[in-house]
Scaffold this active site. Structure first.
Site, PDB file in Angstrom:
ATOM      1  N   HIS A   1      -6.817  -5.944   0.335  1.00 27.18           N
ATOM      2  CA  HIS A   1      -6.250  -5.346   0.687  1.00 27.18           C
ATOM      3  C   HIS A   1      -5.781  -5.696   1.992  1.00 27.18           C
ATOM      4  O   HIS A   1      -4.301  -5.776   2.032  1.00 27.18           O
ATOM      5  CB  HIS A   1      -6.742  -3.706   1.240  1.00 27.18           C
TER       6      HIS A   1
ATOM      7  N   SER B   1       1.226  -1.834   0.163  1.00 25.65           N
ATOM      8  CA  SER B   1       0.285   0.208  -0.347  1.00 25.65           C
ATOM      9  C   SER B   1       0.846   1.257   0.015  1.00 25.65           C
ATOM     10  O   SER B   1       1.185   0.986  -1.021  1.00 25.65           O
ATOM     11  CB  SER B   1      -1.388   0.140   0.543  1.00 25.65           C
TER      12      SER B   1
ATOM     13  N   ASP C   1      -8.972  -5.766  -4.615  1.00 22.27           N
ATOM     14  CA  ASP C   1      -8.303  -4.809  -3.430  1.00 22.27           C
ATOM     15  C   ASP C   1      -9.480  -3.730  -3.768  1.00 22.27           C
ATOM     16  O   ASP C   1      -9.477  -3.028  -5.159  1.00 22.27           O
ATOM     17  CB  ASP C   1      -6.907  -4.331  -3.931  1.00 22.27           C
TER      18      ASP C   1
END
Length: 309
Positions: free
Chosen positions: A280, A101, A251
């Site tokens: 995610h 991320s 995601d």
């Protein structure tokens, strides 16, 4: 074994850094997400500690770095300077850089800033920090996240500014109660997007989450200092090192189209591997298995080619 460092930084910040594993192993820098989240044992769970020297810093204002939640002297340029300082402090010549991320964002930027320091890049669920990425996150929250988000959206329209700016103002200048409320509905929205099922945080957890969202809103308000030139445009200059992008096909926080866009920019210099059915959450079995296998392959060959189906 674990070694803890407290590294003084500019602007009165002090970085908390932990080293795990084999001091003579392959150096691996593990960058946490957020910004503002802090490192955790989860992020090093795929490493073989007998083969890796696992270096886990808490970025400015995050985790156990101090001052906690501080947004003063806390910019992208500061974070990049901190990584240069950390590498010099630890006497590391080159390291594998691993991040998910926002950690993947920072990994890419560190590679652009210090290309000679990079032995390889392992990126999970990459966040490109485009203006559209930030806007879409909050637009979806306004549509589906509940009445608090619609109030925020309307306030941003009234002030003719992004929602991130309204949130940054709450966390920088609002009362504790206002920051607490914003934390509760932001945390709930992130849990919903990531597929998590965590209960609403209690007061002890809120004491840690509020500083996290203060730093996060500060970065999003500033577009993570990546508006011009955008990160994708910069990535054409990445060093030619082994690079693997692992991304969940479901995601909702960092949509898969971003990973595809990055792979196109790299023109075959990176492998894009899909974690089927994963969102995610890094603990999803498909993501966790892909990351563990990638780290095993890299330890064996210093490449990721064995991950190609």
């Amino acid at each position: 074994m674990t070694i803890v460092h407290r590294l003084p930084l500019s602007g009165g910040h002090v970085m908390h850094v932990e080293e795990h594993g084999n001091p003579r192993g392959l150096p691996a820098l593990v960058l946490h997400g957020g910004p503002g989240s802090g490192s955790s044992p989860l992020l090093r769970s795929g490493f073989d500690p007998t083969r890796y020297r696992i270096i886990c810093p808490d970025q400015r204002g995050a985790g156990r770095s101090t001052p906690t939640g501080s947004i003063a002297h806390n910019t992208l340029a500061d974070l990049l300077d901190d990584l240069r300082r950390l590498r010099a402090h630890l006497h590391v010549d080159r390291w594998l850089v691993v991040g998910g991320s926002w950690g993947a964002t920072l990994a890419l930027l560190h590679a652009l800033d210090q290309p000679s320091a990079i032995a390889g890049l392992l990126l999970r669920n990459v966040f490109l920090a485009r203006t559209s990425d930030i806007h879409d996150f909050f637009a979806e929250a306004a549509r589906h996240g509940g009445p608090e988000w619609r109030v925020l959206w309307n306030e941003a329209r009234r002030r003719r500014c992004p929602v991130a700016t309204v949130l940054a103002d709450i966390f920088a200048n609002g009362t504790w109660e206002a920051q607490r409320r914003a934390t509760l509905y932001w945390f709930a929205w992130e849990q919903r997007l990531s597929g998590g099922t965590a209960a609403p945080p209690g007061d002890a957890v809120l004491q840690r989450l509020v500083p996290r969202y203060r730093v996060l809103s500060h970065y999003l308000h500033h577009g993570c200092w990546l508006r011009a030139p955008a990160l994708l445009a910069r990535c054409a200059a990445l060093p030619a090192v082994p690079t693997l992008i692992v991304h969940g096909t479901r995601d909702a926080m960092c949509p898969p189209q971003g990973a595809q866009a990055l792979a196109r920019v790299l023109h075959g210099r990176a492998i894009l591997q899909w974690a089927q059915g994963a969102g995610h959450d890094p603990t999803h079995p498909a993501l966790a298995a892909a990351m563990k296998q990638a780290l095993c392959n890299y330890a064996n060959t210093q490449t990721f080619s064995a991950n190609v189906p």
